[in-house]
Design a protein around this motif. Structure first.
Motif, PDB file in Angstrom:
ATOM      1  N   LEU A  46       1.098  -0.956  -0.102  1.00 13.66           N
ATOM      2  CA  LEU A  46       0.035  -0.076   0.144  1.00 13.66           C
ATOM      3  C   LEU A  46       0.872   1.312  -0.036  1.00 13.66           C
ATOM      4  CD1 LEU A  46      -2.687  -1.154   2.868  1.00 13.66           C
ATOM      5  CD2 LEU A  46      -2.844  -1.008   0.243  1.00 13.66           C
ATOM      6  N   ILE A  47       0.416   2.007  -0.964  1.00 13.97           N
ATOM      7  CA  ILE A  47       1.290   3.508  -1.225  1.00 13.97           C
ATOM      8  C   ILE A  47       0.535   4.542  -1.312  1.00 13.97           C
ATOM      9  CG2 ILE A  47       2.979   4.847  -2.609  1.00 13.97           C
ATOM     10  CD1 ILE A  47       4.291   1.958  -3.423  1.00 13.97           C
ATOM     11  N   ASN A  48       0.687   5.663  -0.236  1.00 19.21           N
ATOM     12  CA  ASN A  48      -0.216   6.768  -0.251  1.00 19.21           C
ATOM     13  C   ASN A  48      -1.348   6.418   0.063  1.00 19.21           C
ATOM     14  OD1 ASN A  48      -0.666   9.533  -0.167  1.00 19.21           O
ATOM     15  ND2 ASN A  48      -0.523   9.732  -2.455  1.00 19.21           N
ATOM     16  N   VAL A  49      -1.777   5.765   0.957  1.00 20.28           N
ATOM     17  CA  VAL A  49      -3.182   5.637   1.647  1.00 20.28           C
ATOM     18  C   VAL A  49      -3.205   6.050   3.140  1.00 20.28           C
ATOM     19  CG1 VAL A  49      -3.335   3.678   0.160  1.00 20.28           C
ATOM     20  CG2 VAL A  49      -2.645   3.218   2.510  1.00 20.28           C
ATOM     21  N   LEU A  50      -4.578   6.150   3.539  1.00 17.11           N
ATOM     22  CA  LEU A  50      -4.804   6.625   4.996  1.00 17.11           C
ATOM     23  C   LEU A  50      -5.825   5.647   5.692  1.00 17.11           C
ATOM     24  CD1 LEU A  50      -5.920  10.280   5.770  1.00 17.11           C
ATOM     25  CD2 LEU A  50      -7.568   8.194   6.425  1.00 17.11           C
ATOM     26  N   PHE A  51      -5.310   5.277   6.879  1.00 21.45           N
ATOM     27  CA  PHE A  51      -5.863   4.324   7.797  1.00 21.45           C
ATOM     28  C   PHE A  51      -6.914   5.071   8.702  1.00 21.45           C
ATOM     29  CE2 PHE A  51      -1.893   2.141   6.777  1.00 21.45           C
ATOM     30  CZ  PHE A  51      -2.420   1.296   5.966  1.00 21.45           C
ATOM     31  N   THR A 107       3.287 -11.273   3.732  1.00 20.79           N
ATOM     32  CA  THR A 107       4.185 -10.043   3.250  1.00 20.79           C
ATOM     33  C   THR A 107       3.451  -8.732   3.164  1.00 20.79           C
ATOM     34  OG1 THR A 107       5.773 -11.664   1.756  1.00 20.79           O
ATOM     35  CG2 THR A 107       5.795  -9.137   1.639  1.00 20.79           C
ATOM     36  N   LEU A 108       3.827  -7.710   4.088  1.00 23.17           N
ATOM     37  CA  LEU A 108       3.228  -6.440   4.043  1.00 23.17           C
ATOM     38  C   LEU A 108       4.403  -5.541   3.708  1.00 23.17           C
ATOM     39  CD1 LEU A 108       0.820  -4.718   4.584  1.00 23.17           C
ATOM     40  CD2 LEU A 108       1.432  -4.613   6.987  1.00 23.17           C
ATOM     41  N   VAL A 109       3.984  -4.307   2.661  1.00 19.80           N
ATOM     42  CA  VAL A 109       4.896  -3.344   2.660  1.00 19.80           C
ATOM     43  C   VAL A 109       3.852  -2.014   2.862  1.00 19.80           C
ATOM     44  CG1 VAL A 109       6.176  -1.991   0.736  1.00 19.80           C
ATOM     45  CG2 VAL A 109       6.275  -4.540   0.842  1.00 19.80           C
ATOM     46  N   LEU A 110       4.476  -1.099   3.567  1.00 14.14           N
ATOM     47  CA  LEU A 110       3.505   0.369   3.618  1.00 14.14           C
ATOM     48  C   LEU A 110       4.687   1.355   3.467  1.00 14.14           C
ATOM     49  CD1 LEU A 110       1.657  -0.404   7.073  1.00 14.14           C
ATOM     50  CD2 LEU A 110       0.747  -0.686   4.978  1.00 14.14           C
ATOM     51  N   LYS A 111       3.987   2.243   2.370  1.00 10.25           N
ATOM     52  CA  LYS A 111       4.814   3.457   2.300  1.00 10.25           C
ATOM     53  C   LYS A 111       3.904   4.699   1.935  1.00 10.25           C
ATOM     54  CE  LYS A 111       8.541   4.794  -1.115  1.00 10.25           C
ATOM     55  NZ  LYS A 111       9.321   4.720  -2.142  1.00 10.25           N
ATOM     56  N   TYR A 112       4.441   5.902   2.646  1.00  9.15           N
ATOM     57  CA  TYR A 112       3.772   6.952   2.440  1.00  9.15           C
ATOM     58  C   TYR A 112       2.533   6.995   3.081  1.00  9.15           C
ATOM     59  CZ  TYR A 112       7.407   8.512  -0.757  1.00  9.15           C
ATOM     60  OH  TYR A 112       8.577   8.807  -1.224  1.00  9.15           O
ATOM     61  N   CYS A 113       2.108   6.401   4.286  1.00 10.77           N
ATOM     62  CA  CYS A 113       0.834   5.751   4.522  1.00 10.77           C
ATOM     63  C   CYS A 113       0.744   6.757   5.768  1.00 10.77           C
ATOM     64  CB  CYS A 113       0.600   4.435   5.199  1.00 10.77           C
ATOM     65  SG  CYS A 113       0.649   3.206   3.877  1.00 10.77           S
ATOM     66  N   PHE A 114      -0.770   7.255   5.850  1.00 12.39           N
ATOM     67  CA  PHE A 114      -1.174   8.211   6.859  1.00 12.39           C
ATOM     68  C   PHE A 114      -2.057   7.594   8.093  1.00 12.39           C
ATOM     69  CE2 PHE A 114       0.231  10.412   3.410  1.00 12.39           C
ATOM     70  CZ  PHE A 114       0.664  11.758   3.711  1.00 12.39           C
ATOM     71  N   LEU A 115      -2.306   8.340   9.105  1.00 13.55           N
ATOM     72  CA  LEU A 115      -3.351   7.899  10.057  1.00 13.55           C
ATOM     73  C   LEU A 115      -4.417   9.140   9.947  1.00 13.55           C
ATOM     74  CD1 LEU A 115      -1.816   6.545  13.216  1.00 13.55           C
ATOM     75  CD2 LEU A 115      -3.279   5.348  11.731  1.00 13.55           C
ATOM     76  N   HIS A 116      -5.728   8.515  10.005  1.00 10.62           N
ATOM     77  CA  HIS A 116      -6.809   9.712  10.117  1.00 10.62           C
ATOM     78  C   HIS A 116      -6.916  10.372  11.643  1.00 10.62           C
ATOM     79  CE1 HIS A 116     -10.912  11.247  10.204  1.00 10.62           C
ATOM     80  NE2 HIS A 116     -10.587  11.121   8.796  1.00 10.62           N
ATOM     81  N   ASN A 117      -7.511  11.718  11.451  1.00  7.07           N
ATOM     82  CA  ASN A 117      -7.424  12.239  12.615  1.00  7.07           C
ATOM     83  C   ASN A 117      -8.023  11.626  13.934  1.00  7.07           C
ATOM     84  OD1 ASN A 117      -6.382  14.300  11.248  1.00  7.07           O
ATOM     85  ND2 ASN A 117      -8.339  15.406  10.825  1.00  7.07           N
ATOM     86  N   ILE A 170       2.989   9.664   9.778  1.00  3.48           N
ATOM     87  CA  ILE A 170       2.171   9.918  11.036  1.00  3.48           C
ATOM     88  C   ILE A 170       2.892  11.057  11.996  1.00  3.48           C
ATOM     89  CG2 ILE A 170       1.399   8.744  13.169  1.00  3.48           C
ATOM     90  CD1 ILE A 170       1.914   5.930  11.403  1.00  3.48           C
ATOM     91  N   ARG A 171       1.861  11.405  12.423  1.00  2.00           N
ATOM     92  CA  ARG A 171       2.308  12.951  13.464  1.00  2.00           C
ATOM     93  C   ARG A 171       3.318  12.659  14.386  1.00  2.00           C
ATOM     94  NH1 ARG A 171      -2.795  12.075  12.314  1.00  2.00           N
ATOM     95  NH2 ARG A 171      -4.107  13.631  11.439  1.00  2.00           N
ATOM     96  N   ASP A 172       4.273  13.389  14.378  1.00  2.00           N
ATOM     97  CA  ASP A 172       5.559  13.429  15.175  1.00  2.00           C
ATOM     98  C   ASP A 172       5.100  13.719  16.559  1.00  2.00           C
ATOM     99  OD1 ASP A 172       7.968  12.994  15.926  1.00  2.00           O
ATOM    100  OD2 ASP A 172       8.897  14.848  15.055  1.00  2.00           O
ATOM    101  N   THR A 173       4.525  12.817  17.415  1.00  2.00           N
ATOM    102  CA  THR A 173       4.229  13.066  18.801  1.00  2.00           C
ATOM    103  C   THR A 173       4.287  11.823  19.392  1.00  2.00           C
ATOM    104  OG1 THR A 173       2.413  13.648  20.381  1.00  2.00           O
ATOM    105  CG2 THR A 173       1.595  13.217  18.063  1.00  2.00           C
TER     106      THR A 173
END
Length: 412
Positions: A187-192, A211-221, A243-246
């Motif tokens: 998955l590339i450039n998707v949002l969970f 096998t799982l590859v995650l690239k440029y993936c985001f987390l929803h608010n 993912i937010r740097d916190t």
């Protein structure tokens, strides 16, 4: 007078070569249908369809293809996009629907209507597709506004590679992927999005996932944790997660049978990766790689290393090594102790051919990293990255050209 010679202003032609009946045989058409179809499945569907004009034997052969490969080149002409859409529709209408699909590949750089895309997805699902690869610019964030989520509940799918080429908001996936036969996922450039709590757990129901590859993936608010939970997962690659740097947002692994883990981050961003942890000790971990080309905090790096404590073969990039050295130069972090790598047999340090790092610096970083670990083998490897390799080869060719020119000038 010899034929083919010019005599008295007249030009005679060479005699035609007489082909034997053995040479005139169409050996390709003599092959069985299943062999021809096997060959045709490796080429673009448009080229495969063109074979229908060869003879009556080839007229309907393409209709039995088990692989559909649609490639739409980047173009500014709307006419080409329209023609591409018509072609895809005709293929789906004329293909033999009694034959199951093995592979569907979509490479689309221009806009494609959601109606046609959903038709392709439904056709693939109804024909028991096993492998699906999509390079598509999804211009809308929510998947429900663009793509029918039917593909994410396909019972036959074993391989899925989804590349969102759009630079706009990432494609929002369903909360849970209902893919019981899936073994490989990229998955590339998707949002969970989160489920009932603050956790996003999209892979829990993929019981065969290996096998799982995650690239440029985001987390929803609404999500604070990406929870990668799967007891069958063997290989995992996390690359530039956004993912937010916190410390409130983190990635948690629950993958007891994981044997290969790669963590790569190359882009400096406010969304750079934060803490990575695991609910189990990853006792089956054979190979691990940490490749960093951006700044992260020392506690986060130590947290990553803690996840790799049971790895047998660990590979560290040049950037990772420089990050460790940078932390060591700060007296405030000198007291921080790295974990004990209890099963480590080999540590491989990969340096950049064009970025010099001294043996003393390498030894300093390695000594710090292994101060609590048993004695192991340490390997130093110099790697030519692609961009640097081209520059390096360019210099070599330049030197070679000058040498040849100099040699020629001497000889003349």
């Amino acid at each position: 007078m010899e034929e083919g010679k010019e005599t008295k202003g007249k030009l005679t032609t060479e005699p035609k070569i007489q082909r034997t009946s053995e040479e005139e045989r169409d050996r390709l058409s003599e092959l069985p249908d299943f062999v021809l179809l096997h060959i045709m499945n490796f080429i673009d569907t448009k080229d495969a369809l063109r074979t229908c004009i060869l003879s009556k034997r080839w007229k309907d052969l393409w209709k039995h293809l088990t692989t559909l490969s649609f490639y739409q080149s980047s173009s500014l002409f709307n006419e080409r996009v329209v023609n591409f859409n018509k072609f895809v529709s005709q293929v789906l209408s004329c293909r033999d629907g009694s034959i199951s699909l093995i592979n569907v590949r979509l490479v689309i750089y221009e806009s494609i209507g959601s109606q046609l895309l959903n038709r392709i997805m439904k056709y693939a699902v109804l024909h028991n597709v096993q492998q699906l690869t999509m390079y598509i610019p999804f211009y809308y964030g929510k998947i429900s506004t663009y793509l029918d989520p039917i593909i994410f509940s396909c019972q036959s799918l074993t391989y899925l590679s989804l590349h969102n080429l759009s630079s706009r908001p990432p494609l929002e996936l369903p909360k849970s992927l209902q893919l019981p036969a899936l073994k490989s996922l990229c998955l590339i450039n998707v949002l969970f999005t989160a489920t009932d709590n603050v956790c996003a757990e999209p892979f829990t129901t993929c019981n065969l996932l290996n096998t799982l590859v995650l690239k440029y993936c985001f987390l929803h608010n609404d999500a604070k944790i990406l929870f990668i939970s799967n007891s069958n997962l063997s290989s995992l690659k996390l690359m530039d997660l956004k993912i937010r740097d916190t410390f409130q947002h983190k990635v948690v692994l629950s993958t007891p049978n994981l044997s290969s883990l790669t963590v790569c981050f190359f882009e400096a961003s406010s969304f750079t990766i934060q803490p990575l942890s695991s609910t189990c000790n990853l006792s089956c971990l054979e190979e691990g790689t940490i490749n960093i080309a951006t700044d992260i905090s020392h506690p986060v790096l130590l947290g990553w290393l803690q996840v790799f404590t049971n790895v047998k073969i660990l590979t560290l990039s040049y950037g990772t090594l420089k990050l460790i050295l940078k932390d060591l130069s700060n007296l405030a972090t000198m007291g921080s102790q790295p974990p004990c790598f209890v099963r480590l047999e080999s540590l491989k340090v990969v340096t950049n051919q064009f970025r010099v790092i001294s043996d003393e610096e390498v030894n300093k970083a390695v000594e710090y990293l292994l101060q609590n670990s048993p004695l192991i083998r340490v390997l130093l490897s110099k790697k030519l990255y692609r961009g640097c390799l081209l520059k390096y080869l360019g210099k070599c060719f330049y030197i070679l050209f000058n040498f040849i020119s100099f040699s020629v000038s001497l000889s003349s």
